[in-house]
Design a protein around this motif. Structure first.
Motif, PDB file in Angstrom:
ATOM      1  N   GLY A 185     -25.538 -21.717  -7.541  1.00  0.00           N
ATOM      2  CA  GLY A 185     -26.820 -21.567  -8.189  1.00  0.00           C
ATOM      3  C   GLY A 185     -27.371 -22.645  -8.519  1.00  0.00           C
ATOM      4  O   GLY A 185     -26.769 -23.981  -8.464  1.00  0.00           O
ATOM      5  N   PRO A 234     -29.421 -23.224 -12.092  1.00  0.00           N
ATOM      6  CA  PRO A 234     -29.883 -22.809 -13.194  1.00  0.00           C
ATOM      7  C   PRO A 234     -31.401 -23.142 -13.782  1.00  0.00           C
ATOM      8  O   PRO A 234     -31.859 -22.287 -14.275  1.00  0.00           O
ATOM      9  CB  PRO A 234     -28.993 -23.520 -14.285  1.00  0.00           C
ATOM     10  N   HIS A 235     -31.892 -24.400 -12.994  1.00  0.00           N
ATOM     11  CA  HIS A 235     -33.225 -24.614 -13.553  1.00  0.00           C
ATOM     12  C   HIS A 235     -34.372 -23.740 -12.598  1.00  0.00           C
ATOM     13  O   HIS A 235     -35.420 -24.024 -12.753  1.00  0.00           O
ATOM     14  CB  HIS A 235     -33.403 -26.167 -13.396  1.00  0.00           C
ATOM     15  N   ASP A 274     -31.149 -18.787  -9.528  1.00  0.00           N
ATOM     16  CA  ASP A 274     -30.516 -19.337 -10.611  1.00  0.00           C
ATOM     17  C   ASP A 274     -29.028 -19.102 -10.612  1.00  0.00           C
ATOM     18  O   ASP A 274     -28.002 -20.018 -10.996  1.00  0.00           O
ATOM     19  CB  ASP A 274     -31.001 -19.089 -12.006  1.00  0.00           C
ATOM     20  N   ALA A 275     -28.546 -18.168  -9.939  1.00  0.00           N
ATOM     21  CA  ALA A 275     -27.113 -17.776  -9.629  1.00  0.00           C
ATOM     22  C   ALA A 275     -26.904 -17.034  -8.442  1.00  0.00           C
ATOM     23  O   ALA A 275     -27.819 -16.267  -8.178  1.00  0.00           O
ATOM     24  CB  ALA A 275     -26.519 -17.021 -10.931  1.00  0.00           C
ATOM     25  N   ASP A 318     -27.043 -11.934  -7.547  1.00  0.00           N
ATOM     26  CA  ASP A 318     -26.734 -12.936  -8.677  1.00  0.00           C
ATOM     27  C   ASP A 318     -25.644 -12.539  -9.530  1.00  0.00           C
ATOM     28  O   ASP A 318     -25.523 -13.238 -10.410  1.00  0.00           O
ATOM     29  CB  ASP A 318     -28.162 -13.385  -9.065  1.00  0.00           C
ATOM     30  N   THR A 319     -25.406 -11.414  -9.414  1.00  0.00           N
ATOM     31  CA  THR A 319     -24.270 -10.839 -10.696  1.00  0.00           C
ATOM     32  C   THR A 319     -23.020 -10.279  -9.839  1.00  0.00           C
ATOM     33  O   THR A 319     -23.209  -9.766  -8.624  1.00  0.00           O
ATOM     34  CB  THR A 319     -24.857  -9.746 -11.474  1.00  0.00           C
TER      35      THR A 319
END
Length: 291
Positions: free
Chosen positions: A210, A212-213, A218-219, A179-180
């Motif tokens: 992603g 976000p909610h 989320d990502a 996610d990063t």
């Protein structure tokens, strides 16, 4: 020569469940047009179905995804047969013996299905998802060579890839979800290290986009790729092919297993053969004695 493909899959909002399955079939058909024999999807592939629900707790998310297990298996068995293609259908969270696991499923055109649980769980998977780890490493015989699946974090532990190589595995499939950018580069750099130290091909496949909610996905960031030893006759940087960073894409690459085997014998260095197990055992024993 084996034509292997990856689907760098984009997480995005969904209006219906059918939209999800239709999107997957579209990617497989794209790969089929490229002549792909083995196609790899990323880790947590079915987690995209969480887009159909309001935010859930991780435990609720596990139970929700488990409901799709039968559909997932039937869908990819049928698609693998119709496309005449081996498919590593990412990973799917489902229940096994009262616990939820993160497991990869490998589909053959003849209907066979091989499975590999994730062996090393991240802190989030242990503490938040509360998943159970696998305890066995499977080596699969495929028409293009012996293959293993190391799921995301598993590639960061050199022992697993070395054990796989000692069992004559030539191809390591590495479905990931990061996610990063930092997470991506951890698995990217360690995957390339495994390719160098074991003189094996690594196929890494991740997600982008992603929701976000949706806290579980989320990502996502990835630049999926195909990696080799950094030695003759392969590219100096060991990169055979890369997807565009952070873009949805179906990418294929010709993996020459004969050239890989020649590298074992004719490479300028041979880190797989030149290791010194007796030295390592002695040094480890000395450490244990001191402790």
């Amino acid at each position: 020569m084996a034509n292997v493909g990856v689907v760098q899959y984009r997480i995005a909002p969904l209006q219906t469940e059918a939209q999800f399955w239709e999107g997957l079939e579209h990617h497989v058909r794209q790969a089929q047009k490229q002549g792909v024999e083995l196609l790899v999807f990323p880790e947590y592939l079915t987690a995209s179905l969480l887009a159909l629900r309001p935010a859930l707790t991780h435990r609720q998310a596990c139970a929700y995804l488990d409901q799709f297990t039968g559909t997932y298996l039937k869908f990819f068995q049928k698609l693998s047969r119709e496309a005449d293609m081996m498919i590593l259908a990412g990973t799917h969270i489902h229940e096994v013996n009262g616990s939820y696991v993160n497991e990869a499923f490998f589909f053959y055109p003849d209907g066979r299905v091989e499975r590999q649980m994730k062996l090393h769980l991240t802190p989030e998977e242990r503490k938040v998802w509360k998943l159970a780890p696998g305890e066995d490493l499977r080596v699969f015989d495929t028409p293009i060579g012996k293959t293993v699946i190391l799921i995301c974090y598993d590639i960061e532990f050199p022992e697993l890839a070395r054990i796989a190589a000692e069992q004559q595995a030539e191809l390591i499939l590495n479905p990931v979800y990061t996610d990063t950018m930092a997470g991506y580069y951890r698995v990217r750099h360690t995957a390339q290290a495994r390719a160098v130290e074991n003189q094996r091909f690594i196929v890494q496949c991740g997600m982008v986009g992603g929701l976000p909610h949706i806290p579980q996905i989320d990502a996502a960031y990835a630049q999926s790729g195909f990696f080799s030893p950094c030695d003759h006759p392969f590219p100096p940087d060991g990169v055979l092919a890369l997807c565009q960073a952070d873009q949805e894409e179906v990418l294929s690459c010709q993996l020459d297993l004969e050239r890989l085997r020649k590298n074992w014998e004719q490479g300028k260095v041979s880190p797989f053969k030149d290791r010194k197990p007796e030295l390592y055992r002695r040094l480890q024993a000395e450490i244990e004695t001191k402790s």
